[in-house]
Write a protein that holds these residues in place. Structure first.
Motif, short mmCIF file in Angstrom:
data_model
loop_
_atom_site.label_atom_id
_atom_site.label_comp_id
_atom_site.label_asym_id
_atom_site.label_seq_id
_atom_site.Cartn_x
_atom_site.Cartn_y
_atom_site.Cartn_z
N LEU A 152 -22.75 -4.58 -11.84
CA LEU A 152 -21.42 -5.11 -12.06
C LEU A 152 -21.38 -5.97 -10.48
CD1 LEU A 152 -19.65 -4.74 -15.27
CD2 LEU A 152 -21.61 -6.08 -15.18
N GLY A 153 -21.59 -4.92 -9.56
CA GLY A 153 -20.94 -5.25 -7.99
C GLY A 153 -19.79 -5.40 -8.14
N SER A 154 -19.31 -5.26 -6.37
CA SER A 154 -17.81 -4.86 -6.26
C SER A 154 -16.88 -6.23 -6.52
CB SER A 154 -18.19 -4.65 -5.06
OG SER A 154 -18.28 -3.40 -4.04
N PRO A 155 -17.53 -7.18 -5.77
CA PRO A 155 -16.97 -8.70 -6.55
C PRO A 155 -16.26 -8.70 -7.33
CG PRO A 155 -18.79 -8.63 -4.90
CD PRO A 155 -19.16 -7.87 -6.04
N PHE A 156 -17.12 -8.42 -9.04
CA PHE A 156 -16.86 -7.90 -9.84
C PHE A 156 -15.50 -7.39 -10.03
CE2 PHE A 156 -16.47 -6.97 -14.46
CZ PHE A 156 -15.85 -8.14 -14.97
N ARG A 157 -15.94 -6.26 -10.05
CA ARG A 157 -14.59 -4.93 -9.54
C ARG A 157 -13.06 -5.27 -9.54
NH1 ARG A 157 -17.21 0.91 -8.56
NH2 ARG A 157 -18.44 1.30 -10.45
N TRP A 158 -13.11 -6.59 -8.04
CA TRP A 158 -11.93 -6.76 -7.39
C TRP A 158 -11.28 -8.03 -8.42
CZ3 TRP A 158 -10.58 -3.52 -4.48
CH2 TRP A 158 -11.45 -2.95 -3.51
N LEU A 159 -12.37 -8.74 -9.24
CA LEU A 159 -11.84 -9.98 -9.84
C LEU A 159 -11.24 -9.13 -11.52
CD1 LEU A 159 -11.69 -12.40 -10.72
CD2 LEU A 159 -13.64 -12.62 -11.70
N LEU A 160 -12.03 -8.31 -11.04
CA LEU A 160 -11.67 -7.06 -12.52
C LEU A 160 -10.04 -6.77 -12.22
CD1 LEU A 160 -12.29 -6.40 -16.19
CD2 LEU A 160 -13.43 -4.22 -14.80
N ALA A 161 -9.73 -5.84 -11.40
CA ALA A 161 -8.61 -5.47 -10.86
C ALA A 161 -7.37 -6.39 -11.19
CB ALA A 161 -9.01 -4.61 -10.22
N SER A 162 -7.88 -7.50 -10.35
CA SER A 162 -6.47 -8.48 -10.40
C SER A 162 -6.40 -9.17 -11.77
CB SER A 162 -6.85 -9.64 -9.53
OG SER A 162 -7.13 -11.03 -9.29
N SER A 163 -7.90 -8.79 -12.61
CA SER A 163 -6.97 -8.90 -13.90
C SER A 163 -6.26 -8.11 -14.77
CB SER A 163 -8.03 -9.55 -14.49
OG SER A 163 -8.41 -10.15 -15.93
N TRP A 164 -6.69 -7.07 -14.70
CA TRP A 164 -5.99 -5.81 -15.04
C TRP A 164 -4.77 -6.38 -15.25
CZ3 TRP A 164 -9.67 -1.86 -16.07
CH2 TRP A 164 -11.30 -1.59 -16.53
N LEU A 165 -4.11 -6.51 -13.40
CA LEU A 165 -2.72 -6.44 -13.03
C LEU A 165 -2.20 -7.80 -13.43
CD1 LEU A 165 -3.37 -5.03 -9.34
CD2 LEU A 165 -2.15 -3.92 -11.47
N THR A 166 -2.56 -8.46 -13.89
CA THR A 166 -1.85 -9.85 -13.65
C THR A 166 -1.92 -10.34 -15.59
OG1 THR A 166 -4.01 -11.56 -13.86
CG2 THR A 166 -2.21 -11.53 -11.90
N ASN A 167 -2.37 -9.38 -16.25
CA ASN A 167 -2.78 -9.25 -18.11
C ASN A 167 -1.20 -8.40 -18.05
OD1 ASN A 167 -4.64 -10.76 -19.73
ND2 ASN A 167 -5.88 -9.81 -18.68
N LEU A 168 -0.70 -7.27 -17.62
CA LEU A 168 -0.18 -6.50 -17.39
C LEU A 168 1.37 -6.74 -17.37
CD1 LEU A 168 1.45 -3.59 -18.23
CD2 LEU A 168 1.28 -3.18 -16.07
N GLY A 169 1.10 -8.05 -15.76
CA GLY A 169 2.44 -8.87 -16.12
C GLY A 169 2.59 -9.97 -17.00
N ASP A 170 1.44 -10.52 -17.37
CA ASP A 170 1.95 -11.20 -18.43
C ASP A 170 2.49 -11.11 -19.98
OD1 ASP A 170 0.84 -13.46 -16.42
OD2 ASP A 170 -1.30 -13.51 -17.84
N GLY A 171 1.88 -9.91 -20.55
CA GLY A 171 2.86 -8.66 -21.51
C GLY A 171 4.10 -8.31 -21.58
N ILE A 172 4.32 -7.98 -19.61
CA ILE A 172 5.91 -8.06 -19.82
C ILE A 172 6.25 -9.33 -19.72
CG2 ILE A 172 7.75 -6.64 -17.77
CD1 ILE A 172 5.05 -5.10 -17.17
N ALA A 173 6.13 -10.15 -19.32
CA ALA A 173 6.59 -11.73 -19.37
C ALA A 173 6.86 -12.14 -20.95
CB ALA A 173 6.12 -12.38 -18.09
#
Length: 411
Positions: free
Chosen positions: A13-34
């Motif tokens: 899937l490539g390193s760029p997708f891994r960066w995108l996925l990690a960023s998405s997971w972090l913002t999803n956790l933040g959105d869930g908290i909010a």
């Protein structure tokens, strides 16, 4: 550890997708908290029901108001930069909320404005983020890439985020917003490492012409048209039933607040089952048949909830429905990403978003009206009857989804 990461997110899937996925997971956790902390904050600041309800309105209205414009921008401008700017805006708004809470100066109006701005920035970030995966991942791997993204949404946004947000709020009003600020900063740093392949910019026209082009393409493409129509129609019925879910849980099942929360948790856990089975299912069943099965399952879900009075049975139904919702959502995203040309990804995604929220809004009005006049199970009977009729009408057109790849090759 690296072997575990490779198993969860294959190196192909490539390193760029891994960066995108990690960023998405972090913002999803933040959105869930909010999602938990925002309404709790407004309710702590005022006991006026109208103002409390505004917190929910300001969370759901921005996709309807700004969705189409967000789609146009993501097809015109640098997509990575849009997500970075949108998350930077969220960071600044959160910083303002934290400062106001820390100094005990936050008013109800200030809280509502802040929540509205966060939801608006989220529209632009989410719409554009949805266009990045097909730029980074080969078409054959889009299903697994979207499954991993949806896994983060289920586990972090829906399952872990809300209880963490509530617990942090109980410890102090400011803490959930401090936590979300930290998560947004980390997501920004990860996204800053992302490098996108060069994109072909779309021809500049007026915003209205760009929006119309997105609608026109969606209508012409059989698979995507079927998906969008299905999402719109089934959200009428889904929105009708789910709009009175809290009343259904208390009046029909005898569940309190904790029991209602368990229903949501059961759906999220079911989604994790869908995560585990998704690759196995899609390797053996065509996308069209996967979605046909999903329509039948959703229809039967409404019927089962309409007739049962047992809380354990209802929890089992929600578990199965959660698996269906994950599989349906991941398949829908994958079909759309494979079929839509890169230059139209943002606009077609925004058309889909409008149909999602438009269906939910109309369905909620229908559900509230039926429950008021005919009882709390009436919306579920309506959802069952409406879904069954739509399954019959849409059944043949579902075959077009199985041919989305060949259709996409010709555009």
């Amino acid at each position: 550890m690296s072997r575990l990461v490779d198993r969860a997110v294959p190196p192909r899937l490539g390193s760029p997708f891994r960066w995108l996925l990690a960023s998405s997971w972090l913002t999803n956790l933040g959105d869930g908290i909010a999602a938990a902390a925002g309404p709790l904050l407004v309710a702590a600041l005022t006991d006026e029901p109208f103002l409390v309800s505004m917190a929910a309105l300001l969370r759901w209205a921005p996709p309807m108001v700004f969705g189409l414009y967000a789609g146009v921008l993501s097809d015109r401008l640098d997509r990575r930069r849009i997500v970075l700017v949108a998350n930077a805006v969220r960071f600044l708004v959160l910083l303002g909320l934290v400062a106001a809470l820390a100094t005990d100066r936050l008013t109800v109006a200030g809280a509502l404005i802040g929540l509205g701005l966060l939801a608006t920035a989220e529209v632009f970030a989410d719409n554009t983020t949805a266009t990045l995966t097909p730029m980074l991942v080969p078409r054959a791997d889009l299903a697994i890439a979207n499954a991993r993204t949806q896994t983060g949404f289920l586990t972090l946004n829906q399952l872990a985020g809300p209880p963490i947000g509530a617990a942090l709020f109980a410890a102090g009003w400011v803490w959930p917003f401090v936590a979300e600020t930290v998560l947004i900063v980390a997501a920004l740093l990860l996204l800053a490492r992302l490098t996108l392949p060069p994109a072909t910019p779309s021809a500049r026209a007026s915003v209205w012409q760009d929006v119309r082009a997105g609608f026109a393409w969606t209508i012409r493409h059989a698979a995507v048209r079927t998906l969008v129509l299905t999402i719109l129609i089934f959200n009428f019925t889904f929105g009708a039933a789910w709009s009175v879910l809290v009343l259904y849980a208390s009046e029909r099942l005898g569940l309190g607040a904790i029991g209602f929360g368990l229903m949501t948790a059961a759906s999220a856990v079911g989604g994790l089952l869908g995560t585990a089975l998704y690759g196995w299912i899609t390797a053996r069943v065509s996308l069209g048949n996967v979605m046909r099965a999903g329509l039948i399952l959703e229809t039967l879900t409404h019927l089962a909830l309409a007739v049962t009075t047992s809380a354990p049975v209802a929890l089992a139904i929600f578990f199965v429905f959660g698996a269906h919702a994950f599989i349906w959502g991941t398949t829908s995203i994958t079909v759309r990403q494979r079929a839509v040309p890169e230059a139209l990804q943002g606009r077609v995604t925004s058309v889909n978003t409008i149909c999602v929220y438009g269906g939910l809004v109309v369905g909620s009005v229908i559900g509230g009206t039926l429950a008021t006049n005919f009882g709390v199970t009436a919306p579920f009977w309506f959802a069952f009857a409406g879904s069954a009729a739509f399954v019959v009408l849409l059944w043949r057109s579902m075959t077009s989804i199985a041919h989305a790849d060949s259709d996409a090759a010709s555009v």
